[in-house]
Scaffold this motif. Structure first.
Motif, mmCIF file in Angstrom:
data_model
loop_
_atom_site.group_PDB
_atom_site.id
_atom_site.type_symbol
_atom_site.label_atom_id
_atom_site.label_comp_id
_atom_site.label_asym_id
_atom_site.label_seq_id
_atom_site.Cartn_x
_atom_site.Cartn_y
_atom_site.Cartn_z
ATOM 1 N N GLY A 66 -15.172 5.225 7.734
ATOM 2 C CA GLY A 66 -14.170 5.142 6.686
ATOM 3 C C GLY A 66 -13.521 3.778 6.667
ATOM 4 N N TRP A 67 -12.745 3.524 5.619
ATOM 5 C CA TRP A 67 -12.132 2.214 5.489
ATOM 6 C C TRP A 67 -10.892 2.282 4.605
ATOM 7 N N PHE A 68 -9.958 1.393 4.903
ATOM 8 C CA PHE A 68 -8.794 1.139 4.059
ATOM 9 C C PHE A 68 -9.102 -0.048 3.150
ATOM 10 N N MET A 69 -8.540 -0.012 1.958
ATOM 11 C CA MET A 69 -8.603 -1.148 1.043
ATOM 12 C C MET A 69 -7.225 -1.328 0.427
ATOM 13 N N GLY A 70 -6.681 -2.530 0.516
ATOM 14 C CA GLY A 70 -5.450 -2.822 -0.182
ATOM 15 C C GLY A 70 -5.709 -3.036 -1.660
ATOM 16 N N VAL A 71 -4.711 -3.526 -2.375
ATOM 17 C CA VAL A 71 -4.879 -3.852 -3.790
ATOM 18 C C VAL A 71 -5.893 -4.980 -3.917
ATOM 19 N N TRP A 72 -6.848 -4.810 -4.837
ATOM 20 C CA TRP A 72 -7.866 -5.837 -5.080
ATOM 21 C C TRP A 72 -7.540 -6.604 -6.346
ATOM 22 N N THR A 73 -7.752 -7.912 -6.291
ATOM 23 C CA THR A 73 -7.484 -8.769 -7.440
ATOM 24 C C THR A 73 -8.771 -9.259 -8.090
ATOM 25 N N GLY A 95 2.071 2.201 -2.230
ATOM 26 C CA GLY A 95 2.157 3.457 -1.513
ATOM 27 C C GLY A 95 1.544 3.490 -0.133
ATOM 28 N N MET A 96 0.670 2.539 0.189
ATOM 29 C CA MET A 96 0.066 2.527 1.521
ATOM 30 C C MET A 96 1.038 2.032 2.585
ATOM 31 N N SER A 97 2.034 1.273 2.165
ATOM 32 C CA SER A 97 2.919 0.583 3.105
ATOM 33 C C SER A 97 3.539 1.494 4.165
ATOM 34 N N PRO A 98 4.085 2.681 3.820
ATOM 35 C CA PRO A 98 4.719 3.494 4.868
ATOM 36 C C PRO A 98 3.745 4.273 5.746
ATOM 37 N N PHE A 99 2.435 4.086 5.530
ATOM 38 C CA PHE A 99 1.434 4.788 6.332
ATOM 39 C C PHE A 99 0.719 3.880 7.328
ATOM 40 N N VAL A 100 0.854 2.578 7.169
ATOM 41 C CA VAL A 100 0.121 1.649 8.035
ATOM 42 C C VAL A 100 1.093 0.648 8.640
ATOM 43 N N ASP A 101 0.878 0.316 9.875
ATOM 44 C CA ASP A 101 1.786 -0.577 10.588
ATOM 45 C C ASP A 101 1.292 -2.020 10.499
ATOM 46 N N MET A 102 1.190 -2.507 9.250
ATOM 47 C CA MET A 102 0.766 -3.887 9.032
ATOM 48 C C MET A 102 1.197 -4.301 7.638
ATOM 49 N N PRO A 103 1.488 -5.587 7.416
ATOM 50 C CA PRO A 103 1.860 -6.050 6.078
ATOM 51 C C PRO A 103 0.726 -5.820 5.087
ATOM 52 N N ALA A 104 1.078 -5.388 3.887
ATOM 53 C CA ALA A 104 0.065 -5.100 2.879
ATOM 54 C C ALA A 104 -0.762 -6.323 2.527
ATOM 55 N N ILE A 105 -0.189 -7.514 2.679
ATOM 56 C CA ILE A 105 -0.938 -8.725 2.316
ATOM 57 C C ILE A 105 -2.169 -8.889 3.203
ATOM 58 N N GLU A 106 -2.147 -8.290 4.411
ATOM 59 C CA GLU A 106 -3.303 -8.370 5.296
ATOM 60 C C GLU A 106 -4.449 -7.466 4.833
ATOM 61 N N LEU A 107 -4.177 -6.574 3.863
ATOM 62 C CA LEU A 107 -5.205 -5.702 3.308
ATOM 63 C C LEU A 107 -5.605 -6.101 1.893
ATOM 64 N N ARG A 108 -4.989 -7.149 1.371
ATOM 65 C CA ARG A 108 -5.330 -7.596 0.014
ATOM 66 C C ARG A 108 -6.778 -8.081 -0.022
ATOM 67 N N HIS A 198 4.790 -5.271 0.746
ATOM 68 C CA HIS A 198 4.520 -3.849 0.537
ATOM 69 C C HIS A 198 3.350 -3.567 -0.399
ATOM 70 N N VAL A 199 2.986 -4.525 -1.231
ATOM 71 C CA VAL A 199 1.854 -4.357 -2.150
ATOM 72 C C VAL A 199 0.697 -5.272 -1.766
ATOM 73 N N GLY A 200 1.030 -6.462 -1.301
ATOM 74 C CA GLY A 200 0.002 -7.430 -0.931
ATOM 75 C C GLY A 200 -0.174 -8.528 -1.948
ATOM 76 N N VAL A 201 0.406 -8.349 -3.141
ATOM 77 C CA VAL A 201 0.309 -9.346 -4.206
ATOM 78 C C VAL A 201 1.679 -9.476 -4.864
ATOM 79 N N THR A 202 1.845 -10.498 -5.691
ATOM 80 C CA THR A 202 3.109 -10.724 -6.380
ATOM 81 C C THR A 202 3.284 -9.732 -7.533
ATOM 82 N N PRO A 203 4.523 -9.532 -8.000
ATOM 83 C CA PRO A 203 4.707 -8.653 -9.159
ATOM 84 C C PRO A 203 3.975 -9.151 -10.403
ATOM 85 N N LYS A 204 3.830 -10.451 -10.544
ATOM 86 C CA LYS A 204 3.086 -10.979 -11.694
ATOM 87 C C LYS A 204 1.635 -10.523 -11.646
#
Length: 280
Positions: A66-73, A95-108, A198-204
């Protein structure tokens, strides 16, 4: 291939759009997947799955567990095994942020093995389910794992990101980021920092993905498509920019994409997710 999915019970529904199970023989093995406003968890209970990044400098991966994937650009390519038994979780962008102990930007724009984030969780789920568990039993086991991983204390900045992301979602990315920051009483830089955490990317960037998702999901392949009108409705007022972004996100021109949609209509019983398209 059979799809069974549902919105999880509270409190998981605050962070997750749906949890689903795919089983059987896929009609198409390889799928071209554009950016969508979500992060993902996949638990693979079947044969190996393969993934390719649209960035040719990134090596492909094979996942047996299995694998995790953050937000993809950008888009990526996914290959199902010959026979599928897969559980998926569509997290809201933050939504992944409170389940994983790492900054979301590391999963982008990355796929990370589940056990690199959650130690030995796939083995535990496999042992619970065995080889003959129903889709309902499988979803309940994954939801139980998610509840056990949910952070007890609110994360710093998450409420701010949830609120502003909600406005981006309901407006399909049309609210200016400056207006979001002003309404929240924070600076644009502070808002961007919290989104990266928390998301891994900017609001823009999130706004761009919501805008594109609105356009893709509004395409009715059974009718003539006025791309100029769809693009303007979605918030694209520069046709050249729309054409470039569409090609970047899908790998196709709008007309090529429409031809694929007509050639490969969605399977009956699947959710209305018209972004991914067969790549074979």
């Amino acid at each position: 291939m059979e799809y069974v999915g549902r919105v999880p019970a509270p409190p998981l529904d605050q962070f997750i759009d749906d949890v689903y199970c795919l089983t059987g023989v896929p009609r198409h093995r390889r799928m071209n997947v554009p950016p969508m406003p979500s992060a993902h968890l996949f638990i693979n209970l079947g044969g190996p799955a393969r993934l390719w990044d649209s960035d040719p400098s990134v090596p492909p991966e094979v996942f047996t567990d299995g694998w995790f994937m953050g937000v993809w650009t950008r888009r990526f390519l996914f290959e199902y095994p010959a026979r599928v038994r897969l559980v998926g979780v569509h997290f809201k962008p933050w939504g992944m942020s409170p389940f994983v102990d790492m900054p979301a930007i590391e999963l982008r724009d990355r796929w990370v093995p589940v056990d690199a984030v959650w130690r030995r969780s796939v083995d535990r789920i496999r042992n619970q389910l065995g080889d003959i568990a129903s889709a309902g039993e499988t979803l309940r086991a994954v939801e139980a794992e998610l509840r056990s991983r949910l952070a007890e204390a609110p994360l710093h900045g998450l409420d701010l990101v949830r609120h502003t992301s909600g406005r981006l979602e309901t407006s399909h990315g049309a609210v200016p980021v400056g207006a979001l920051a002003d309404a929240a009483g924070v600076s644009g830089n502070h808002l961007a920092t919290q989104f990266k955490s928390h998301v891994g990317v900017t609001p823009k960037r999130v706004a761009r993905i919501y805008r594109f998702a609105r356009l893709i999901l509004s395409v009715d392949a059974l009718r003539p498509v006025d791309w100029s009108e769809l693009a303007q409705t979605a918030g694209y007022f520069d046709q050249a920019h729309f054409s470039r972004e569409f090609k970047d996100f899908t790998g196709h021109t709008p007309m090529e994409y429409l031809a694929l949609r007509r050639r490969f209509p969605a399977e009956r019983g699947f959710p209305p997710d018209s972004g991914p398209m067969p790549a074979d």
